[in-house]
Design a protein around this motif. Structure first.
Motif, mmCIF file in Angstrom:
data_model
loop_
_atom_site.group_PDB
_atom_site.id
_atom_site.type_symbol
_atom_site.label_atom_id
_atom_site.label_comp_id
_atom_site.label_asym_id
_atom_site.label_seq_id
_atom_site.Cartn_x
_atom_site.Cartn_y
_atom_site.Cartn_z
ATOM 1 N N TYR A 270 0.836 -1.202 0.000
ATOM 2 C CA TYR A 270 0.000 0.000 0.000
ATOM 3 C C TYR A 270 0.871 1.253 0.000
ATOM 4 N N LEU A 271 1.883 1.254 0.851
ATOM 5 C CA LEU A 271 2.765 2.416 0.906
ATOM 6 C C LEU A 271 3.557 2.570 -0.392
ATOM 7 N N ARG A 272 3.993 1.463 -0.943
ATOM 8 C CA ARG A 272 4.830 1.517 -2.138
ATOM 9 C C ARG A 272 4.008 1.811 -3.404
ATOM 10 N N ASP A 273 2.883 1.124 -3.570
ATOM 11 C CA ASP A 273 2.166 1.176 -4.843
ATOM 12 C C ASP A 273 1.050 2.213 -4.877
ATOM 13 N N ARG A 274 0.408 2.482 -3.717
ATOM 14 C CA ARG A 274 -0.701 3.434 -3.686
ATOM 15 C C ARG A 274 -0.245 4.828 -3.264
ATOM 16 N N LEU A 275 0.518 4.909 -2.161
ATOM 17 C CA LEU A 275 0.954 6.209 -1.670
ATOM 18 C C LEU A 275 2.285 6.652 -2.272
ATOM 19 N N ARG A 276 2.974 5.748 -2.979
ATOM 20 C CA ARG A 276 4.269 6.069 -3.592
ATOM 21 C C ARG A 276 5.262 6.603 -2.561
ATOM 22 N N HIS A 277 5.288 5.974 -1.422
ATOM 23 C CA HIS A 277 6.207 6.390 -0.360
ATOM 24 C C HIS A 277 7.640 6.133 -0.795
ATOM 25 N N ASP A 278 8.538 7.087 -0.491
ATOM 26 C CA ASP A 278 9.923 6.982 -0.938
ATOM 27 C C ASP A 278 10.639 5.776 -0.345
ATOM 28 N N ASP A 279 10.319 5.422 0.875
ATOM 29 C CA ASP A 279 10.977 4.302 1.558
ATOM 30 C C ASP A 279 9.899 3.496 2.274
#
Length: 428
Positions: A270-279
């Protein structure tokens, strides 16, 4: 006269001290480190590494592995709880299984560290679930064995704090082991192995203070039921008609745990693919830490408050409502700041729920001689959501609306659990 000490099967009346609670809590931390390090970071990283060539997405592969492992957990916890109920070892009923389970869990984590593909990963995780559930069943049963009813909220609070500390420690150990994806795969695999090794060492070392320093009530041979496969297997079924409070308590725990499982299963993705979180790996650690701070602020206080007023159901009900509302917020406000707010609110609700619901579960146990087995059956309500969550989450995320729909479904499920706690009649 029986060979067992009078307190082996009797309802405990003497309050336990802080040293006993601290040692049992540390053993609980160790077990949850063995579970959460893989669940939060390491298994997801391996799923991403192994997915190419399998014909599955990383989400589906992770759901398949964690789902199969949860099936193992589903049967292992009540099975080992029942075996510990019948154990007449000199060390007591519970301690031999804590030692064996922790040692087996450490070896299984090391097997996962060397996994080179999907099948080794799946077998390793199943063995982790099998062995650590043996230890967890015994640790859980030690509470009704030794703790009087009006202290169980407080002790349950410390065990709840231990669970979240195990989640934080396991996530931290795993995060320190996993190196950035930009580096070579060979180095990255070494980082994953280091994360598993750190979790393995902690899982074994953390149970030692309890098993080495504290007594465990010994069951005499005369008090052990006569053995038959038929009675042993039939004992795992507790009729909701005969024990309605037990049945409703089980269902409320299942629904609220299912809601929580739906929230955390794909957190990294979710953080990587939806929110595009840097880390995203660091993001998981931050959210876990925020959740842990608010949980720790309420888990012990909530259990002690419940003991003081002598009530359980209102605490469980309103903590479930708060968690459902927070999950719904995550569905309609999908940003990094909202994720932090939701993590904090879920921690407040989950802290109260974990401590008071545990005390509620011990209050509805049918018989003293089957505490380990019956708590194992109740703990199925922890494991079964790990089976159901991947089966529900994977199609929702990939075909039925994505993460927004996933979190709306999780909110509705959690709210149903909060409402149904009112059906428990024998406990205020």
């Amino acid at each position: 006269m029986t060979a067992a000490p009078p307190h082996a099967l009797a309802e405990p009346v003497d309050r336990v001290g802080g040293g006993w609670t601290a040692a049992l809590s540390l053993a609980n931390v160790a077990i949850w480190v063995g579970w959460y390090g893989p669940l939060q970071i390491l298994l997801a990283q391996q799923a991403e590494d192994f997915a190419p060539g399998t014909g599955m997405s990383k989400e589906t592969l992770l759901a398949w592995v964690t789902g199969v492992g949860a099936v193992v957990s589903l049967f292992a916890n009540p099975f080992f709880g029942a075996l510990s109920d019948r154990t007449t070892a000199r060390w007591g009923r519970r301690r031999p299984w804590i030692v064996a389970g922790a040692a087996g869990g450490a070896l299984s984590l090391l097997l996962l560290a060397g996994a080179g593909g999907l099948w080794t990963m799946a077998v390793g995780w199943c063995l982790v679930q099998l062995t650590l559930n043996a230890a967890f069943a015994a640790v859980t049963a030690a509470v009704p064995d030794r703790v009087p009813r009006l202290q169980r909220g407080s002790v349950g609070g410390w065990l709840g704090a231990a669970q979240i500390l195990g989640a934080v420690a396991g996530t931290g150990l795993a995060t320190m082991g996993v190196l950035p994806l930009e580096q070579s795969s060979r180095v990255g695999e070494g980082g994953i192995a280091a994360g598993y090794a750190a979790c393995a060492v902690f899982a074994l070392a953390g149970v030692l203070p309890y098993v080495l320093r504290h007594r465990d009530p010994r069951l005499g041979a005369a008090d052990r039921p006569a053995w038959s496969w038929r009675s042993f297997t039939r004992g795992f079924w507790l009729s909701p008609r005969r024990y309605p409070d037990f049945g409703w308590a089980w269902l409320t725990r299942f629904l609220i745990n299912l809601s929580n499982a739906l929230v955390i299963l794909y957190l990294l993705y979710y953080l990587r693919d939806r929110l595009r979180h840097d880390d995203p790996e660091q993001g998981v650690l931050i959210l876990t830490a925020v959740n842990s701070v608010t949980l720790l602020a309420t888990v012990v206080v909530g259990g002690a408050w419940s003991d003081r007023v002598g009530r359980r159901k209102p605490f469980v009900r309103w903590s479930g409502v708060l968690m459902a509302a927070a999950t719904a917020l995550l569905a309609v406000w999908q940003t990094w700041p909202s994720a932090i707010v939701v993590a904090a609110l879920l921690g407040v609700g989950l802290g109260v729920f974990m401590s008071v619901d545990f005390a509620l579960m011990t209050d509805v146990l049918p018989e003293a001689r089957d505490r380990g087995k019956d708590l194992g059956v109740i703990n199925v309500a922890n494991a079964l959501p790990q089976v159901a969550a991947p089966a529900l989450a994977a199609p929702i995320v990939t075909h039925l609306g994505g993460y927004r729909m996933l979190y709306l479904v999780a909110a509705v499920v959690g709210l149903a659990g909060a409402v149904l706690v009112g059906r428990i009649r024998g406990v205020d």
